[in-house]
Design a protein around this motif. Structure first.
Motif, PDB file in Angstrom:
ATOM      1  N   MET A  23       2.220-105.939  67.300  1.00 47.08           N
ATOM      2  CA  MET A  23       2.169-107.369  67.597  1.00 47.08           C
ATOM      3  C   MET A  23       3.148-107.753  68.698  1.00 47.08           C
ATOM      4  O   MET A  23       2.823-108.528  69.604  1.00 47.08           O
ATOM      5  CB  MET A  23       2.466-108.174  66.337  1.00 47.08           C
ATOM      6  CG  MET A  23       2.332-109.685  66.515  1.00 47.08           C
ATOM      7  SD  MET A  23       0.662-110.156  67.040  1.00 47.08           S
ATOM      8  CE  MET A  23      -0.243-109.746  65.533  1.00 47.08           C
ATOM      9  N   GLU A  24       4.338-107.184  68.649  1.00 55.53           N
ATOM     10  CA  GLU A  24       5.320-107.471  69.685  1.00 55.53           C
ATOM     11  C   GLU A  24       4.852-106.965  71.047  1.00 55.53           C
ATOM     12  O   GLU A  24       5.024-107.630  72.074  1.00 55.53           O
ATOM     13  CB  GLU A  24       6.662-106.849  69.322  1.00 55.53           C
ATOM     14  CG  GLU A  24       7.348-107.527  68.146  1.00 55.53           C
ATOM     15  CD  GLU A  24       8.574-106.773  67.679  1.00 55.53           C
ATOM     16  OE1 GLU A  24       9.462-107.411  67.090  1.00 55.53           O
ATOM     17  OE2 GLU A  24       8.645-105.546  67.917  1.00 55.53           O
ATOM     18  N   LEU A  25       4.247-105.790  71.078  1.00 50.52           N
ATOM     19  CA  LEU A  25       3.725-105.244  72.332  1.00 50.52           C
ATOM     20  C   LEU A  25       2.611-106.121  72.886  1.00 50.52           C
ATOM     21  O   LEU A  25       2.525-106.365  74.100  1.00 50.52           O
ATOM     22  CB  LEU A  25       3.216-103.822  72.118  1.00 50.52           C
ATOM     23  CG  LEU A  25       4.290-102.758  71.868  1.00 50.52           C
ATOM     24  CD1 LEU A  25       3.646-101.421  71.555  1.00 50.52           C
ATOM     25  CD2 LEU A  25       5.188-102.619  73.097  1.00 50.52           C
ATOM     26  N   LEU A  26       1.742-106.604  71.984  1.00 46.82           N
ATOM     27  CA  LEU A  26       0.659-107.477  72.422  1.00 46.82           C
ATOM     28  C   LEU A  26       1.191-108.774  73.011  1.00 46.82           C
ATOM     29  O   LEU A  26       0.662-109.292  74.005  1.00 46.82           O
ATOM     30  CB  LEU A  26      -0.285-107.775  71.249  1.00 46.82           C
ATOM     31  CG  LEU A  26      -1.163-106.619  70.781  1.00 46.82           C
ATOM     32  CD1 LEU A  26      -1.973-107.026  69.570  1.00 46.82           C
ATOM     33  CD2 LEU A  26      -2.084-106.142  71.906  1.00 46.82           C
ATOM     34  N   VAL A  27       2.241-109.322  72.407  1.00 46.30           N
ATOM     35  CA  VAL A  27       2.837-110.551  72.920  1.00 46.30           C
ATOM     36  C   VAL A  27       3.402-110.320  74.325  1.00 46.30           C
ATOM     37  O   VAL A  27       3.225-111.139  75.236  1.00 46.30           O
ATOM     38  CB  VAL A  27       3.927-111.065  71.965  1.00 46.30           C
ATOM     39  CG1 VAL A  27       4.717-112.194  72.614  1.00 46.30           C
ATOM     40  CG2 VAL A  27       3.311-111.544  70.666  1.00 46.30           C
ATOM     41  N   VAL A  28       4.090-109.197  74.504  1.00 46.45           N
ATOM     42  CA  VAL A  28       4.662-108.872  75.814  1.00 46.45           C
ATOM     43  C   VAL A  28       3.559-108.716  76.862  1.00 46.45           C
ATOM     44  O   VAL A  28       3.655-109.243  77.987  1.00 46.45           O
ATOM     45  CB  VAL A  28       5.513-107.596  75.733  1.00 46.45           C
ATOM     46  CG1 VAL A  28       5.937-107.148  77.129  1.00 46.45           C
ATOM     47  CG2 VAL A  28       6.740-107.829  74.872  1.00 46.45           C
ATOM     48  N   VAL A  29       2.491-107.982  76.490  1.00 47.57           N
ATOM     49  CA  VAL A  29       1.373-107.782  77.426  1.00 47.57           C
ATOM     50  C   VAL A  29       0.716-109.120  77.772  1.00 47.57           C
ATOM     51  O   VAL A  29       0.362-109.380  78.926  1.00 47.57           O
ATOM     52  CB  VAL A  29       0.340-106.813  76.825  1.00 47.57           C
ATOM     53  CG1 VAL A  29      -0.922-106.776  77.685  1.00 47.57           C
ATOM     54  CG2 VAL A  29       0.937-105.417  76.705  1.00 47.57           C
ATOM     55  N   LEU A  30       0.555-109.992  76.777  1.00 43.71           N
ATOM     56  CA  LEU A  30      -0.056-111.288  77.009  1.00 43.71           C
ATOM     57  C   LEU A  30       0.782-112.143  77.959  1.00 43.71           C
ATOM     58  O   LEU A  30       0.257-112.784  78.874  1.00 43.71           O
ATOM     59  CB  LEU A  30      -0.244-112.016  75.678  1.00 43.71           C
ATOM     60  CG  LEU A  30      -0.851-113.420  75.755  1.00 43.71           C
ATOM     61  CD1 LEU A  30      -2.233-113.362  76.372  1.00 43.71           C
ATOM     62  CD2 LEU A  30      -0.891-114.062  74.372  1.00 43.71           C
ATOM     63  N   ILE A  31       2.098-112.140  77.757  1.00 43.60           N
ATOM     64  CA  ILE A  31       2.991-112.906  78.641  1.00 43.60           C
ATOM     65  C   ILE A  31       2.907-112.378  80.070  1.00 43.60           C
ATOM     66  O   ILE A  31       2.836-113.149  81.033  1.00 43.60           O
ATOM     67  CB  ILE A  31       4.436-112.854  78.118  1.00 43.60           C
ATOM     68  CG1 ILE A  31       4.546-113.606  76.776  1.00 43.60           C
ATOM     69  CG2 ILE A  31       5.397-113.454  79.130  1.00 43.60           C
ATOM     70  CD1 ILE A  31       5.888-113.482  76.113  1.00 43.60           C
ATOM     71  N   PHE A  32       2.886-111.058  80.206  1.00 47.35           N
ATOM     72  CA  PHE A  32       2.788-110.451  81.537  1.00 47.35           C
ATOM     73  C   PHE A  32       1.456-110.816  82.203  1.00 47.35           C
ATOM     74  O   PHE A  32       1.407-111.137  83.395  1.00 47.35           O
ATOM     75  CB  PHE A  32       2.927-108.935  81.430  1.00 47.35           C
ATOM     76  CG  PHE A  32       2.816-108.222  82.745  1.00 47.35           C
ATOM     77  CD1 PHE A  32       3.878-108.193  83.631  1.00 47.35           C
ATOM     78  CD2 PHE A  32       1.620-107.595  83.096  1.00 47.35           C
ATOM     79  CE1 PHE A  32       3.765-107.534  84.851  1.00 47.35           C
ATOM     80  CE2 PHE A  32       1.504-106.949  84.312  1.00 47.35           C
ATOM     81  CZ  PHE A  32       2.583-106.924  85.197  1.00 47.35           C
ATOM     82  N   ALA A  33       0.366-110.767  81.412  1.00 50.36           N
ATOM     83  CA  ALA A  33      -0.952-111.091  81.959  1.00 50.36           C
ATOM     84  C   ALA A  33      -1.023-112.546  82.404  1.00 50.36           C
ATOM     85  O   ALA A  33      -1.569-112.866  83.465  1.00 50.36           O
ATOM     86  CB  ALA A  33      -2.038-110.797  80.920  1.00 50.36           C
ATOM     87  N   LEU A  34      -0.465-113.453  81.595  1.00 50.65           N
ATOM     88  CA  LEU A  34      -0.467-114.862  81.960  1.00 50.65           C
ATOM     89  C   LEU A  34       0.345-115.113  83.227  1.00 50.65           C
ATOM     90  O   LEU A  34      -0.042-115.907  84.094  1.00 50.65           O
ATOM     91  CB  LEU A  34       0.064-115.709  80.802  1.00 50.65           C
ATOM     92  CG  LEU A  34      -0.835-115.791  79.556  1.00 50.65           C
ATOM     93  CD1 LEU A  34      -0.123-116.562  78.455  1.00 50.65           C
ATOM     94  CD2 LEU A  34      -2.163-116.439  79.893  1.00 50.65           C
ATOM     95  N   GLY A  35       1.485-114.441  83.326  1.00 48.30           N
ATOM     96  CA  GLY A  35       2.302-114.579  84.535  1.00 48.30           C
ATOM     97  C   GLY A  35       1.572-114.078  85.768  1.00 48.30           C
ATOM     98  O   GLY A  35       1.591-114.724  86.827  1.00 48.30           O
ATOM     99  N   SER A  36       0.901-112.920  85.641  1.00 47.79           N
ATOM    100  CA  SER A  36       0.150-112.361  86.769  1.00 47.79           C
ATOM    101  C   SER A  36      -0.993-113.285  87.159  1.00 47.79           C
ATOM    102  O   SER A  36      -1.275-113.490  88.347  1.00 47.79           O
ATOM    103  CB  SER A  36      -0.397-110.981  86.402  1.00 47.79           C
ATOM    104  OG  SER A  36       0.659-110.089  86.098  1.00 47.79           O
ATOM    105  N   LEU A  37      -1.655-113.864  86.145  1.00 47.44           N
ATOM    106  CA  LEU A  37      -2.753-114.770  86.419  1.00 47.44           C
ATOM    107  C   LEU A  37      -2.286-116.020  87.158  1.00 47.44           C
ATOM    108  O   LEU A  37      -2.926-116.484  88.102  1.00 47.44           O
ATOM    109  CB  LEU A  37      -3.428-115.164  85.101  1.00 47.44           C
ATOM    110  CG  LEU A  37      -4.677-116.055  85.203  1.00 47.44           C
ATOM    111  CD1 LEU A  37      -5.776-115.330  85.975  1.00 47.44           C
ATOM    112  CD2 LEU A  37      -5.169-116.434  83.812  1.00 47.44           C
TER     113      LEU A  37
END
Length: 206
Positions: A23-37
């Motif tokens: 879950m923590e990894l998914l949160v980190v990936v999601l934050i990174f994806a949103l920032g890139s977007l």
């Protein structure tokens, strides 16, 4: 008790090592994806604005050239009127001007499928020196001429006499109305511009 060994546990030491959960990894990936977007969207919007500004500048330059050409021709020539009692039907889609030597200069809007507009990818404004037998484009590539209307005052010839009198004493004035766009792949990169100007002929035949 004899044989039992007890060790003091260092401060902060954890009995069992613990890594990141899924879950923590998914949160980190999601934050990174949103920032890139967000960064990508900002870059794309900036690029579109830059292209639109460049297209708007090119469109303005093209229409200024076209208007200067029209104004110069209108000032130095006379409107080709029908014989009295005929009158011009306004607005004109084709403007015919006569010079003092009897030659005719014509302006009109042609569709992109016309051979005169070949390679421009748009409806163009064209010029003819032979009464419309051949046309030469005066607007540039990707410059879409949506409207070209011409209004002439007076509608009847002020230089043709009927008996000993004339229909009117008004010096001819011509109003040009042009609506145009600079075509692009993205609709957001397409600027539009409308121009209108009125000019009086310097040629007086009476």
């Amino acid at each position: 008790m004899t044989g039992d060994k007890h060790y003091a546990r260092p401060f902060g030491f954890r009995a069992h090592g613990r890594g990141f959960t899924v879950m923590e990894l998914l949160v980190v990936v999601l934050i990174f994806a949103l920032g890139s977007l967000a960064v990508s969207a900002t870059y794309i919007n900036f690029t579109r604005l830059h292209r639109r500004a460049a297209n708007a500048e090119a469109l303005g330059e093209e229409l200024r050239f076209v208007m200067e050409l029209l104004v110069r021709a209108a000032r130095n020539n006379t409107v080709e009127y029908p014989s009295l009692p005929g009158a011009l039907s306004l607005p004109l889609e084709q403007l015919d001007l006569k010079n003092t030597a009897g030659g005719t200069t014509s302006f009109t809007k042609l569709p992109s499928t016309d051979p005169a507009c070949a390679g421009l990818g748009a409806d163009c404004l064209a010029l003819s020196f032979d009464g419309g037998a051949t046309w030469t484009p005066v607007s540039g590539k990707n410059i879409q001429i949506d409207r070209f209307d011409v209004y002439v005052t007076p509608r009847k010839n002020p230089f043709q006499s009927v008996g000993l009198s004339y229909d009117n004493d008004i010096q001819p004035r011509i109003t040009f109305v042009i609506d145009a766009r600079h075509l692009a792949k993205s609709p957001r990169e397409i600027p539009s511009l409308s121009l209108q100007t009125t000019v009086s002929s310097r040629v007086y035949l009476r």
